[in-house]
Design a protein around this motif. Structure first.
Motif: not given
Length: 594
Positions: A413-430
């Motif tokens: 669960d911890d790794l999934k949470q970190f990867l989801e944070i990466i995806l959300r911020n990637s979308e915001n950056a995009n």
């Protein structure tokens, strides 16, 4: 004191010697004695006597009367006739020579003395009269004004040199011609005579006629001429040609009309700064009527901090003063101006007035700002595009890698949470990259005829729910008669939406949002206003709100109003902003109908 010299013309020696004795006795000098006309002429050439005592009957071919005629013609010396004959025929012939007296032989000493003295006195008076006439004639002929006199029969009797030159007649040719010969209409001449005889004097502006038929204006002043008994014997007229004056007046009228119709302000002051003329454009530019400004000091146009005293010494040195300045209107508003001042001088080079043109350069200054802004935005746009392209590819790799890991591997669960944070911020950056690219790429405007009110309606539909949630009341006042304009509905909708969302965010505790549309038929502009009761914008930030990347929001990029400015500019529109901290902000958008 010089003695008066007298020439005696008498062929009887005894009589001539007796006359000489008497004359010397009474203090006269005898210049000589002649017995014939020939001798008389020789004596006159030699001695130039002051008076001649002439016997009517002389020896030789010339009688005393014949001799007198030649003397008067050549020398104009006064003559007294001596005669033993007093018949009517002799007297009538003698009269033609206009003698200064007659004395019949024999005569008494005192009688001779009295006649001689009277002759000298009469001659003295005549000389003064001639001098006076000549003096008057010189004055009349040297006058630059036309001087014309007419007799009771309305015939011209006097016509000075100025009249000859201006009318084109010689005195000889015009003398005894009717007075109305000099006028374009005979009725004018008749009116001058009638009123002058009635009122004793009169003045007229008339139309005269030259000898060649050419017409010209003149100012004609007339007065009656009276004899010593006060009886009217004629009329004297003094006239001044007005052709140059009329031409000057015409040029002044044309110049005034040109200045009156100029959109450029023109004001003339005396050297003390008092306004003596201002054209309607300058008065309107400053919010006054022309009549309000005449007599006022020109400093009325200057803000108090720019009012300076200019000395006469400084004014004399001016060869034309050109400067950018600021003027103040009647309502107190200040606006940028371009001023050009020039000094008007008299014939001696002394300053007598100052002419200043005034141009409102508000639009020019705004265009300069727009140009500088466009150049700055172009540079920022190019930089933004470069940065966006450089970041987008690695960002895509990061986003894809994170998504791949989430889908491929069994993760805690911890790794999934970190990867989801990466995806959300990637979308915001995009999203930010997309905004950068939208800002960097020129707007493609697709113009179609449309109604601004329809765009306002669509924007209200989109934001109403959110505004209700934030306790914001929207008030709408739309002018239903505004004309359609050529516009890109999509882009204007985005711009208006940005104004509304910014207003919403400035009222976190709720408030009122006013949206108005109107049409100015004179300027042919549609006006859209967005005003809120929010926090307002500080003066410092007001200068930067349209700059890219400027924002006061914690999660904003600062490109919203920059994009809005581009959209409105692409429609050849303008944005004006008015704000008071703590009271609210108003955005006023003007879009041209054509």
């Amino acid at each position: 004191m010089n003695k008066k010299s007298i020439l005696i013309v008498e062929d009887e020696k005894i009589i001539s010697k007796d006359i000489k004795r008497i004359l010397i006795k009474f203090g006269y000098e005898v210049s000589g004695i002649a017995v014939s006309g020939k001798e008389v002429f020789a004596q006159i050439q030699k001695h130039k006597p002051d008076l001649i005592l002439m016997d009517i009957i002389l020896k030789g071919d010339l009688s005393g009367i014949d001799t007198a005629e030649k003397i008067i013609e050549r020398w104009n010396i006064p003559i007294i006739y001596l005669t033993a004959y007093a018949d009517e025929q002799t007297l009538q012939k003698a009269k033609t020579t206009i003698p200064y007296g007659y004395i019949l032989k024999p005569f008494e000493e005192k009688e001779l003395y009295a006649i001689v003295e009277m002759a000298f006195h009469k001659h003295k008076l005549e000389k003064k009269l001639i001098q006076s006439v000549e003096y008057t004639r010189n004055i009349i002929d040297s006058s630059l004004d036309m001087i014309i006199t007419i007799n009771k029969d309305e015939k011209i009797v006097e016509f000075n040199r100025a009249a000859e030159e201006i009318f084109g007649y010689s005195k000889k040719d015009i003398k005894e011609k009717p007075f109305n010969t000099l006028f374009s209409k005979k009725e004018q001449a008749a009116e001058i005579l009638e009123i002058t005889l009635k009122k004793k004097k009169s003045t007229f502006e008339v139309m005269n006629k030259r000898a060649n038929g050419e017409l010209f204006h003149s100012f004609f002043s007339a007065s009656v001429i009276c004899d010593h008994q006060g009886k009217t014997i004629g009329i004297m007229g003094i006239a001044r040609e007005l052709t140059e004056q009329k031409q000057s007046e015409k040029k002044l009228r044309e110049l005034k009309e040109a200045v009156e119709t100029l959109r450029l302000g023109v004001t003339i002051t005396d050297i003390n700064g008092k306004i003596i003329y201002t054209n309607p454009a300058d008065a309107e530019l400053h919010g006054y009527a022309v009549q309000e400004l005449i007599g006022k000091n020109v400093k009325i146009f200057a803000p108090k901090d720019l009012r300076r005293r200019t000395s006469l010494k400084q004014i004399k040195k001016w060869t034309g003063l050109i400067r950018e300045s600021k003027n103040v209107r009647k309502d107190g508003s200040i606006f940028p101006t371009w001023l050009i001042s020039n000094v008007v001088k008299d014939n001696k080079g002394n300053p007598i007035a100052i002419v200043t043109t005034c141009e409102d350069i508000t639009e020019r200054k705004e265009m300069q700002k727009q140009l500088l802004r466009s150049e700055r935005l172009a540079g920022i746009g190019e930089l933004s595009a470069g940065i966006a392209h450089e970041i987008r590819n690695p960002l895509g790799n990061i986003s894809s890698s994170a998504q791949f890991c989430l889908n491929k591997f069994e993760l805690n669960d911890d790794l999934k949470q970190f990867l989801e944070i990466i995806l959300r911020n990637s979308e915001n950056a995009n999203k930010i990259i997309k905004e950068l690219l939208d800002f960097a790429n020129p707007r493609t405007i697709s113009l179609k005829s449309g109604n601004i009110n329809e765009i306002i309606t669509e924007v209200i539909k989109l934001v109403s729910p959110r505004c209700l949630e934030s306790n914001i009341k929207i008030k709408i006042n739309k002018d239903e008669n505004i004309p359609e304009i050529m516009m890109d509905q999509k882009w204007l909708e985005q711009a208006f939406l940005n104004f509304v969302l910014n207003a919403k965010e400035s009222m976190p505790d709720g408030g009122i949002l006013n949206i108005e549309s109107s049409f100015d038929p004179h300027k042919k502009e549609i006006i859209i206003e967005f005003s809120d009761s929010g926090e307002g914008i500080s003066k410092e930030n007001m200068k930067k709100i349209f700059d890219p990347f400027f924002t006061t929001k914690t999660n904003g990029v600062g490109l919203g109003l920059s994009l809005v400015h581009q959209i409105i500019s692409a429609h050849r529109g303008k944005i004006n902003v008015y704000s008071i901290v703590g009271k609210g902000t108003k955005f006023v958008i003007t879009l041209p109908v054509n």
